[in-house]
Design an enzyme around this catalytic site. Structure first.
Site, PDB file in Angstrom:
ATOM      1  CE  LYS A 142       7.248  -4.329  -3.174  1.00 45.35           C
ATOM      2  NZ  LYS A 142       7.628  -5.768  -3.339  1.00 45.35           N
ATOM      3  CE1 TYR A 146       9.595  -2.219   0.399  1.00 44.62           C
ATOM      4  CE2 TYR A 146       7.994  -0.727   1.395  1.00 44.62           C
ATOM      5  CZ  TYR A 146       8.321  -1.982   0.897  1.00 44.62           C
ATOM      6  OH  TYR A 146       7.387  -2.984   0.890  1.00 44.62           O
ATOM      7  CG  ASP A 171      -0.280  -0.032   2.564  1.00 47.35           C
ATOM      8  OD1 ASP A 171       0.956  -0.141   2.623  1.00 47.35           O
ATOM      9  OD2 ASP A 171      -1.009   0.037   3.572  1.00 47.35           O
ATOM     10  CD  GLU A 172       5.441   1.565   3.354  1.00 50.64           C
ATOM     11  OE1 GLU A 172       6.419   2.211   2.959  1.00 50.64           O
ATOM     12  OE2 GLU A 172       5.411   0.974   4.439  1.00 50.64           O
TER      13      GLU A 172
HETATM   14  P1  NAD Z   1      11.379  -9.820   4.356  1.00 50.62           P
HETATM   15  O1  NAD Z   1      12.420  -8.754   4.348  1.00 50.62           O
HETATM   16  O2  NAD Z   1      11.042 -10.497   5.635  1.00 50.62           O
HETATM   17  O3  NAD Z   1      11.776 -10.975   3.311  1.00 50.62           O
HETATM   18  C1  NAD Z   1      12.365 -10.696   2.067  1.00 50.62           C
HETATM   19  C2  NAD Z   1      12.961 -11.994   1.518  1.00 50.62           C
HETATM   20  O4  NAD Z   1      13.485 -11.716   0.199  1.00 50.62           O
HETATM   21  C3  NAD Z   1      14.129 -12.544   2.352  1.00 50.62           C
HETATM   22  O5  NAD Z   1      13.996 -13.944   2.527  1.00 50.62           O
HETATM   23  C4  NAD Z   1      15.373 -12.228   1.507  1.00 50.62           C
HETATM   24  O6  NAD Z   1      16.434 -13.141   1.700  1.00 50.62           O
HETATM   25  C5  NAD Z   1      14.783 -12.311   0.094  1.00 50.62           C
HETATM   26  N1  NAD Z   1      15.574 -11.543  -0.888  1.00 50.62           N
HETATM   27  C6  NAD Z   1      15.952 -10.237  -0.785  1.00 50.62           C
HETATM   28  N2  NAD Z   1      16.680  -9.894  -1.864  1.00 50.62           N
HETATM   29  C7  NAD Z   1      16.741 -10.985  -2.672  1.00 50.62           C
HETATM   30  C8  NAD Z   1      17.337 -11.249  -3.934  1.00 50.62           C
HETATM   31  N3  NAD Z   1      18.038 -10.308  -4.595  1.00 50.62           N
HETATM   32  N4  NAD Z   1      17.174 -12.485  -4.474  1.00 50.62           N
HETATM   33  C9  NAD Z   1      16.470 -13.451  -3.819  1.00 50.62           C
HETATM   34  N5  NAD Z   1      15.901 -13.268  -2.611  1.00 50.62           N
HETATM   35  C10 NAD Z   1      16.038 -12.038  -2.041  1.00 50.62           C
HETATM   36  O7  NAD Z   1      10.103  -9.136   3.701  1.00 50.62           O
HETATM   37  P2  NAD Z   1       8.539  -9.403   3.974  1.00 50.62           P
HETATM   38  O8  NAD Z   1       8.088  -8.489   5.030  1.00 50.62           O
HETATM   39  O9  NAD Z   1       8.289 -10.842   4.074  1.00 50.62           O
HETATM   40  O10 NAD Z   1       7.937  -8.844   2.599  1.00 50.62           O
HETATM   41  C11 NAD Z   1       7.770  -9.707   1.483  1.00 50.62           C
HETATM   42  C12 NAD Z   1       7.146  -8.926   0.344  1.00 50.62           C
HETATM   43  O11 NAD Z   1       5.885  -8.388   0.758  1.00 50.62           O
HETATM   44  C13 NAD Z   1       7.972  -7.720  -0.120  1.00 50.62           C
HETATM   45  O12 NAD Z   1       7.900  -7.650  -1.519  1.00 50.62           O
HETATM   46  C14 NAD Z   1       7.280  -6.527   0.527  1.00 50.62           C
HETATM   47  O13 NAD Z   1       7.458  -5.370  -0.251  1.00 50.62           O
HETATM   48  C15 NAD Z   1       5.845  -6.985   0.537  1.00 50.62           C
HETATM   49  N6  NAD Z   1       4.971  -6.436   1.600  1.00 50.62           N
HETATM   50  C16 NAD Z   1       5.346  -6.519   2.910  1.00 50.62           C
HETATM   51  C17 NAD Z   1       4.473  -6.053   3.899  1.00 50.62           C
HETATM   52  C18 NAD Z   1       4.821  -6.137   5.366  1.00 50.62           C
HETATM   53  O14 NAD Z   1       4.091  -5.580   6.198  1.00 50.62           O
HETATM   54  N7  NAD Z   1       5.882  -6.824   5.771  1.00 50.62           N
HETATM   55  C19 NAD Z   1       3.235  -5.499   3.530  1.00 50.62           C
HETATM   56  C20 NAD Z   1       2.894  -5.435   2.170  1.00 50.62           C
HETATM   57  C21 NAD Z   1       3.770  -5.916   1.215  1.00 50.62           C
HETATM   58  O1  DAU Z   2       2.372  -0.798   4.611  1.00 57.81           O
HETATM   59  C1  DAU Z   2       3.074  -1.940   4.190  1.00 57.81           C
HETATM   60  C2  DAU Z   2       4.528  -1.808   4.583  1.00 57.81           C
HETATM   61  O2  DAU Z   2       4.577  -1.977   5.996  1.00 57.81           O
HETATM   62  C3  DAU Z   2       5.442  -2.809   3.885  1.00 57.81           C
HETATM   63  O3  DAU Z   2       5.438  -2.529   2.511  1.00 57.81           O
HETATM   64  C4  DAU Z   2       6.875  -2.716   4.439  1.00 57.81           C
HETATM   65  O4  DAU Z   2       7.673  -3.728   3.856  1.00 57.81           O
HETATM   66  C5  DAU Z   2       6.814  -2.920   5.928  1.00 57.81           C
HETATM   67  O5  DAU Z   2       8.112  -2.755   6.474  1.00 57.81           O
HETATM   68  C6  DAU Z   2       5.854  -1.915   6.572  1.00 57.81           C
HETATM   69  O6  DAU Z   2       6.383  -0.556   6.485  1.00 57.81           O
HETATM   70  P1  DAU Z   2       6.304   0.457   7.719  1.00 57.81           P
HETATM   71  O7  DAU Z   2       7.337   1.484   7.540  1.00 57.81           O
HETATM   72  O8  DAU Z   2       4.901   0.924   7.939  1.00 57.81           O
HETATM   73  O9  DAU Z   2       6.678  -0.595   8.930  1.00 57.81           O
HETATM   74  P2  DAU Z   2       7.618  -0.427  10.220  1.00 57.81           P
HETATM   75  O10 DAU Z   2       7.371  -1.623  11.047  1.00 57.81           O
HETATM   76  O11 DAU Z   2       9.012  -0.085   9.867  1.00 57.81           O
HETATM   77  O12 DAU Z   2       6.970   0.829  10.957  1.00 57.81           O
HETATM   78  C7  DAU Z   2       5.605   0.848  11.320  1.00 57.81           C
HETATM   79  C8  DAU Z   2       5.335   2.201  12.005  1.00 57.81           C
HETATM   80  O13 DAU Z   2       6.036   2.237  13.252  1.00 57.81           O
HETATM   81  C9  DAU Z   2       5.823   3.380  11.197  1.00 57.81           C
HETATM   82  O14 DAU Z   2       4.892   4.442  11.334  1.00 57.81           O
HETATM   83  C10 DAU Z   2       7.147   3.763  11.852  1.00 57.81           C
HETATM   84  C11 DAU Z   2       6.930   3.354  13.302  1.00 57.81           C
HETATM   85  N1  DAU Z   2       8.178   2.908  14.015  1.00 57.81           N
HETATM   86  C12 DAU Z   2       8.929   1.928  13.413  1.00 57.81           C
HETATM   87  C13 DAU Z   2      10.090   1.474  14.023  1.00 57.81           C
HETATM   88  C14 DAU Z   2      10.933   0.404  13.360  1.00 57.81           C
HETATM   89  C15 DAU Z   2       8.534   3.452  15.240  1.00 57.81           C
HETATM   90  O15 DAU Z   2       7.825   4.324  15.794  1.00 57.81           O
HETATM   91  N2  DAU Z   2       9.679   3.001  15.833  1.00 57.81           N
HETATM   92  C16 DAU Z   2      10.488   2.039  15.274  1.00 57.81           C
HETATM   93  O16 DAU Z   2      11.544   1.708  15.869  1.00 57.81           O
END
Ligand code: NAD
Ligand code: DAU
Length: 346
Positions: A157, A153, A126-127
């Site tokens: 994306k 980031y 959603d970012e």
């Molecule tokens: P994560 O950082 O936990 O995992 C990323 C994985 O990708 C890792 O296993 C890493 O080793 C692998 N990777 C990174 N670079 C690579 C490369 N060059 N080749 C092969 N593998 C590689 O991330 P996540 O939180 O599980 O997110 C997964 C996907 O979902 C991402 O595309 C992210 O943008 C998307 N996403 C995450 C969230 C969230 O809240 N975490 C929300 C919406 C979308």
């Molecule tokens: O919205 C989806 C995204 O959510 C994904 O695409 C990203 O991969 C995932 O990392 C996440 O992004 P955010 O930046 O929202 O997540 P994060 O956990 O880093 O931070 C969540 C909120 O908390 C954000 O408003 C920043 C705040 N925060 C984060 C950290 C790490 C703090 O206040 N203190 C902290 O130390």
């Protein structure tokens, strides 16, 4: 149904949860996980599946065009999770984000077109839509919202989403893009706010809350996200985008207080620190389209039960996160938070 599915980034947080979900839901399918095992990739997340004949792990980088072509020649479908995923890291160094998220995605698209892959699902965020104001609670992101990414980031994306769109339009590749809100659940790398705060508190350490703490995120349990991805893989329309969310908006301060409450601690454990640069104020997802078209809805994200069970997972699995927090992640953590003094007035 697809019987030979390729996953990128399956050793990370969402990918590993998806692999478990998929193999339980589709017992006759085979799944190959391609992961470079960067700092956030962890084979421990799937250790119990290593001897399962339905699962294969390949240690490879998605930027390696030759290897990707080889792998694609035996697959029906790809779900592309691999990414650099942490906003704070993208502020410190953009390069790995452009390499993996942009060049890596194009490398996969090239292989998919060359091998006439049947289906390509891009896991986005959603970012890419940017930020919503706090004083307009009626506004939410839908699939037609403008793409206005604010962090490196999010921009990387958004760029990868545009490349997926182009591959569909130009080469007729069967693609769908999912854009989900913030996930929480087991196996999330403890640099993200929920596992960072939970594990700090378990260790009796304070939690670094950015800025005024009023930024809002829309939280979904990773299992609900995985179910939505499976629905999009199997029933999503080609060329379409699907937003995924659970209607669960929380300010960071409220989230922090909920975690403190679950762990029996008070506000004295909050350390107010300088804000993240360019910090998006609010995300909120309108998931009407996926609910209407694919009949999906979130069933496991309801607060506070889903948060309590997640906190409980980190309490019960200290070995998993202690190994990570004491390893190379420590260097990044110390660098990030050393450059972030306590906010004035706190
Ligand atoms: P994560 O950082 O936990 O995992 C990323 C994985 O990708 C890792 O296993 C890493 O080793 C692998 N990777 C990174 N670079 C690579 C490369 N060059 N080749 C092969 N593998 C590689 O991330 P996540 O939180 O599980 O997110 C997964 C996907 O979902 C991402 O595309 C992210 O943008 C998307 N996403 C995450 C969230 C969230 O809240 N975490 C929300 C919406 C979308
Ligand atoms: O919205 C989806 C995204 O959510 C994904 O695409 C990203 O991969 C995932 O990392 C996440 O992004 P955010 O930046 O929202 O997540 P994060 O956990 O880093 O931070 C969540 C909120 O908390 C954000 O408003 C920043 C705040 N925060 C984060 C950290 C790490 C703090 O206040 N203190 C902290 O130390």
């Amino acid at each position: 149904m697809f019987s030979r599915v390729l996953i990128t980034g399956g050793s990370g947080f969402i990918g590993s949860n998806f692999i478990r979900h998929f193999l339980a839901a589709r017992p006759d399918a085979h799944l190959t996980n391609v992961d470079a095992l960067t700092y956030s990739g962890n084979r421990e997340n799937l250790r119990d599946l290593e001897h399962d004949p339905r699962y294969t792990f390949i240690h490879a980088d998605i930027c390696d065009a030759e290897r990707m072509r080889d792998l694609f020649s035996t697959a029906d479908a790809l779900i592309h999770f691999a990414a650099e995923s942490h906003v704070d890291r993208s502020i410190l160094d953009t390069r790995p984000f452009i390499r993996t998220n942009v060049l890596g995605t194009q490398t996969l698209l090239d292989a998919a077109v060359a091998c006439k892959l049947k289906r390509f699902v891009q896991i986005s965020t959603d970012e890419v839509y940017g930020s919503l104001p706090l004083d307009r609670p009626e506004l939410r992101f839908n699939e037609d919202s403008a793409i206005k990414p604010n962090s490196p980031y999010a921009a990387s994306k958004a760029a990868s989403d545009m490349l997926v769109r182009a591959a569909h339009h130009t080469f007729g590749l069967n693609t769908s893009i999912t854009r989900c809100s913030n996930n929480f659940g087991p196996y999330q790398f403890p640099e993200k706010v929920i596992p960072l705060f939970v594990t700090n508190l378990i260790e009796n350490k304070k939690v670094p809350l950015y800025g005024d703490g009023l930024n809002v995120r829309d939280w979904i349990h990773v299992e609900d996200h995985c179910e939505a991805i499976l629905a999009v893989l199997e029933r999503g329309r080609s060329g379409e985008v699907y937003n995924i969310g659970a209607d669960n908006e929380q300010s960071n301060l409220d989230l922090t207080r909920s975690i403190l409450h679950i762990l029996g601690k008070g506000d004295e454990f909050i350390r107010h620190v300088e804000d993240r640069l360019g910090h998006d104020r609010r995300y909120a997802i309108d998931s009407t389209k996926i609910r209407r078209e694919l009949g999906w809805s979130a069933s496991r994200s309801a607060w506070p039960d889903a948060l309590i069970s997640t906190v409980d997972w980190y309490i019960k699995n200290p070995d998993w996160w202690q190994r990570i927090k004491s390893g190379t992640y420590r260097e990044f953590h110390d660098k990030l938070y050393a450059s972030r003094p306590s906010a004035v007035g706190h």
